[in-house]
Every structure is written in structure tokens, then in C-alpha cells.
Design an enzyme around this catalytic site. Structure first.
Site, PDB file in Angstrom:
ATOM      1  N   CYS A 188      33.280  26.516  29.891  1.00 32.78           N
ATOM      2  CA  CYS A 188      32.130  27.078  30.604  1.00 32.78           C
ATOM      3  C   CYS A 188      30.921  27.271  29.703  1.00 32.78           C
ATOM      4  O   CYS A 188      29.787  27.323  30.183  1.00 32.78           O
ATOM      5  CB  CYS A 188      32.508  28.391  31.274  1.00 32.78           C
ATOM      6  SG  CYS A 188      33.078  29.669  30.136  1.00 32.78           S
ATOM      7  N   GLU A 230      32.553  35.727  36.175  1.00 35.18           N
ATOM      8  CA  GLU A 230      32.325  34.936  34.970  1.00 35.18           C
ATOM      9  C   GLU A 230      32.156  33.489  35.416  1.00 35.18           C
ATOM     10  O   GLU A 230      33.130  32.797  35.715  1.00 35.18           O
ATOM     11  CB  GLU A 230      33.507  35.091  34.006  1.00 35.18           C
ATOM     12  CG  GLU A 230      33.699  36.503  33.481  1.00 35.18           C
ATOM     13  CD  GLU A 230      32.548  36.981  32.612  1.00 35.18           C
ATOM     14  OE1 GLU A 230      31.798  36.116  32.100  1.00 35.18           O
ATOM     15  OE2 GLU A 230      32.389  38.194  32.439  1.00 35.18           O
ATOM     16  N   GLY A 249      35.180  31.260  37.236  1.00 35.19           N
ATOM     17  CA  GLY A 249      35.129  29.951  37.883  1.00 35.19           C
ATOM     18  C   GLY A 249      33.701  29.519  38.130  1.00 35.19           C
ATOM     19  O   GLY A 249      32.801  29.847  37.357  1.00 35.19           O
ATOM     20  N   VAL A 306      32.392  29.257  44.481  1.00 40.00           N
ATOM     21  CA  VAL A 306      33.490  30.159  44.822  1.00 40.00           C
ATOM     22  C   VAL A 306      33.101  31.597  44.487  1.00 40.00           C
ATOM     23  O   VAL A 306      33.506  32.541  45.176  1.00 40.00           O
ATOM     24  CB  VAL A 306      34.784  29.750  44.100  1.00 40.00           C
ATOM     25  CG1 VAL A 306      35.912  30.726  44.415  1.00 40.00           C
ATOM     26  CG2 VAL A 306      35.181  28.332  44.496  1.00 40.00           C
ATOM     27  N   GLY A 307      32.299  31.787  43.439  1.00 38.67           N
ATOM     28  CA  GLY A 307      31.842  33.121  43.093  1.00 38.67           C
ATOM     29  C   GLY A 307      31.120  33.797  44.251  1.00 38.67           C
ATOM     30  O   GLY A 307      31.283  35.005  44.492  1.00 38.67           O
TER      31      GLY A 307
END
Length: 469
Positions: A257, A223, A201, A205-206
Site C-alpha cells: 500500500c 487503512e 484495503g 470497500v472502505g
């Protein structure tokens, strides 16, 4: 159990997140997942899922992101068929103990690396490739002998429901429960202890995932993404470059991404490249891409509004129009974009492609190196010295030269970021490795027991140990 769905309206018979994690851990502790036969049976189940539910998978991807059938097969269904078969073919070799040299100082003995499953892992997938980006880590987790709790993205509700409905029919439902829901459910999951967390994501949020994992000292694979640049120099085949850039950017409406995020092109070929790219947009998607069956949609209204706000910078070469009701934003190329404009700050993640003119490849390298390290970098150049210069002087998760993001399709190449674009890598054997603990084992016999290691320590013992070491 057919489906696990935890939310604020759960019934008394629905387990809480904590209970679900505990049940899954109890299942792992039985030892059943360590059997290679069991792992291969689960992979066979995933293969049957793909074969028997292909139509439902297409429908879910179309509902969530308007994904054209060809793109759905290429990047999601077909990709996973290949990934599962590759894993099944090599699993016995990957999982076998590996003998390594034993130094003289600890002889006689035998040194081995054993491949142990980590335990119970959490896989959190995104919405842009909602099928593949759940399935690929799951294949690695199964291959390594783990149990996994699956959290599909609520932003792709059709694919989330597909997993919840069908995954329990094809693999052990007590080892691979699916948790649907949004922020509340994800927050509850992150409060639990896992043996590994695999998150795909965005960086915001990571950071939350990594912070939650730190409380339990849980290792993570992140990732993420970033602004993946394209360099085009004067030696590039401009027609091929234009065609490949347009394709790799506008697949999935730019919601990839590793999609090219911006182009740095040498001054002398800037206008020719822009002209050719605009022509390929028309060739691929017609005069009105909204009517094209081959162009996807923006995932939802919030992202559509975000993208429309980015259109104020530079001059629109093609596109620049949208229809929020249809979640449509035309494939858009813009030029003369200021470096400090909004479209050049964060990852675009949509069908907008800025083109910036630079004086040289060295100027492009300097531009890239002033920014966070990207997930991918693309170079179009026929000059091998330029190719080597860019490879040596830039840092990125991966590189494709003279194409866009096809390095993802090579199973033996690692896929992952560096710096802010992520940590850890997977695909092929590395997916197995992500979810595996490499346990050191030294086997010693008892028939021979040299006295040199034991007290009293004499001068001759010290000399002998020095020679052996």
C-alpha cells in the site's frame, strides 16, 4: 472451538454470524479481558504462534502471493515478533491511569484518564501482507483488553486457513474467533454492531465499511492506499536513490500500500536515474526475473489481467512482459508517461513504475497537490531546504526522506492515511490507543464542600468563581 467458518453450507452446529458476535460479546462482558495478566498471556500466545508455526506461515505466504522467504520474514514474521515484544514491554505503562491537572474551580479533587477497552471489535485484513496486517491490529486489540472477530482475506486463502486453524490454539478462541469466507460473510459481519471496525484495503470497500458502520455509529479505522509519489531532485545521490526506489517498489511485486506508485524527477537527472534503476532491476533479479527466487507473484489472474492492461502508456525501459499462468509480471519501469493515462489514475498495486519528468521540485509539489492525498510520500534530495519545503507544502499519511517506506518500521511513528488514503493511525502505542476509550474520571471527597457552587447565587460568589476559573 477449533475454528469458526460461516458460509452458505454451514451445519446446524455452526453459529451464524449474529450468534457468533453475541457469544463474543458475552465473553467480553465477563470482564476477563480487562486483566493485564490475561492480556499479556494472550500476547505470549501470539509470540508462541510465531515461533512454533514459522514454517507454516512461510508456506502460506508463498502459496498466496509467492512471497520470498526474506521478504516474508522482514515485513511479516520478523515485524510481528518485534511488535509483540514492544507491546509487552510497554503495556503496563500504556494501560495505567493517567493523572492530569485539576483546575482550581473544581478543587479539591483528583482528575484521571482511565484506559478502558472498547468491547468487541472487527478486524478485516487484506491479501497483500495477509499475516502482518491481521496480526498487528490484533496485537493492539488484545493489548487494550478487547475481544476481536477476525476476518482474513479470502483472496489469500492459505493464510486465511492458517489463521482459522492455529489462532484458536494460541489465544482464547471464544474471544478471538476467525471467520473465513468472502463477500457474503463480510456483508453479514458488517450488519452487526461492533465497538470498532479496523479495515485495511482499498477505498471502494472502505466506503462500504464506513457506510455500514454509520448505521450503528461505530467508529472506524480505515487503512487505505493511493498513489504514493516519489520526488527526485537534482541534488539527490542518484545511485542510492535508484537502488532504494527499485527495492521499495518491487518488494512483494509492488503489492504494497505504500509502494512508490510513480516518480517525479527533475529534467536534468531524469535519464541518469532511469538508467540506474534499470541496472538495479537486473542486479537484484537477474536477466530473467521470472527465475529469481527473490521476486514475488501477482496474487491472482484477475489482478494480473488488470495490470497487463496498464502497460500501454509510455515507453517500456525494462520489463513489460508477463505470464498469467505463473502470475508473473516482470518488474517494469516506463517513462514518458502521459498524465492522463490509465496507469496514472488509480493505485497500481503491482510491479509497474511510471517515471515522469518535471521542471522543478515546485512543479512536482503542484502535481501532487492536484491529486488526492497519498498514504506515503518519498523525497530524494540532499538539500535540507528542499526537504523542509516538501514537508510543509504537501500532505500525506507519512514521509520517508532518502528511502522508501521505512517509516513503517519505527514503532513510535503513527502509520495511517489522510483524506482518501485513510483515517486513523496505529503502530506501537497508537495500536493500543485505537482500541481504547480514554475515560474521564474526577474523584471528589466529601469532607470539604464549598458553598460557592450552590444557590442562592450572590455577587460575591460570581466574582469568586470568575477568579478561580
Amino acid at each position: 472451538m477449533e475454528q469458526t467458518q460461516t458460509n452458505s453450507s454451514k451445519t446446524p452446529s455452526t453459529p451464524s454470524i449474529a450468534e457468533l458476535v453475541e457469544r463474543t460479546r458475552e465473553r467480553f462482558d465477563t470482564g476477563m479481558t480487562r486483566s493485564l495478566r490475561w492480556r499479556l498471556a494472550q500476547l505470549d500466545g501470539l509470540a508462541r504462534f510465531l515461533a512454533e508455526r514459522e514454517s507454516e506461515i512461510y508456506d502460506a505466504l508463498a502459496a498466496d502471493v509467492g512471497k520470498p522467504r526474506f521478504e516474508a520474514y522482514l515485513a511479516e514474521i520478523g515485524y510481528m515478533k518485534t511488535d509483540i515484544e514492544h507491546t509487552k514491554k510497554h503495556l503496563r505503562a500504556w494501560a495505567a491511569p493517567e493523572e492530569v491537572p485539576t483546575p482550581m474551580v473544581v478543587q479539591p479533587g483528583k482528575s484521571e484518564i482511565h484506559k478502558d477497552p472498547l468491547g468487541v471489535v472487527l478486524i478485516i485484513s487484506p491479501w497483500n501482507y495477509p499475516f502482518q496486517l491481521m496480526m498487528a491490529p490484533l496485537v493492539g486489540a488484545i493489548a487494550a483488553g478487547n475481544c476481536a472477530i477476525l476476518k482474513p482475506s479470502e483472496v489469500a486463502p492459505a493464510t486465511s486457513a492458517l489463521f482459522a486453524k492455529f489462532i484458536p490454539r494460541y489465544v482464547d478462541p471464544d474471544c478471538f474467533p476467525v471467520v473465513e469466507g468472502g463477500v457474503a460473510e463480510t456483508t453479514d459481519l458488517l450488519a452487526e454492531r461492533f465497538d470498532h471496525i479496523f479495515y485495511t484495503g482499498n477505498g471502494t470497500v472502505g466506503r462500504i465499511v464506513m457506510s455500514a458502520a454509520a448505521k450503528h455509529l461505530t467508529p472506524v479505522t480505515l487503512e487505505l492506499g493511493g498513489k504514493s509519489p516519489v520526488i527526485v531532485d537534482r541534488t539527490a545521490d542518484l545511485d542510492v536513490a535508484a537502488k532504494r526506489i527499485v527495492w521499495s517498489k518491487f518488494v512483494n511485486a509492488g503489492q504494497t500500500c505504500v509502494a512508490p506508485d510513480y516518480i517525479l524527477v527533475e529534467d536534468s537527472v531524469h535519464d541518469a536515474l532511469v538508467h540506474r534503476m534499470a541496472a538495479y532491476v537486473r542486479e537484484f533479479y537477474g536477466d530473467n526475473p521470472q527465475n529469481s527466487p527473490d521476486f514475488a507473484r501477482v496474487v491472482n489472474g484477475r489482478h494480473h489481467q488488470r495490470l497487463m492492461k496498464l502497460l500501454g502508456a509510455g515507453e517500456v525501459v525494462t520489463g513489460g512482459v508477463g505470464d498469467e499462468a505463473d502470475r508473473y509480471l516482470a518488474p517494469t519501469i516506463i517513462k514518458d508517461v502521459p498524465e492522463d493515462s490509465a496507469v496514472m489514475q488509480d493505485e497500481i498495486f503491482g510491479p509497474i513504475l511510471p517515471v515522469l519528468s518535471v521542471a522543478s521540485v515546485d512543479a512536482a509539489i503542484a502535481f501532487i497537490n492536484r491529486r488526492p492525498k497519498p498514504l506515503a510520500l518519498y523525497l530524494f534530495s540532499s538539500d535540507e531546504r528542499t526537504q523542509e519545503r516538501v514537508l510543509k507544502r504537501t500532505s500525506s499519511g507519512g514521509v520517508t526522506i532518502n528511502h522508501g517506506w521505512l517509516h513503517l518500521g519505527v514503532p513510535d511513528l503513527p502509520f495511517g492515511g489522510v483524506g482518501e488514503s485513510g483515517m486513523g493511525a496505529y503502530h506501537g502505542k497508537r495500536s493500543f490507543d485505537v482500541f481504547t476509550h480514554q475515560k474521564a474520571v474526577l474523584r471528589k471527597g466529601t469532607r470539604v464542600d464549598p458553598p460557592v457552587m450552590y444557590p442562592p447565587y450572590s455577587e460575591w460568589k460570581q466574582k469568586l468563581v470568575s477568579l478561580l476559573a
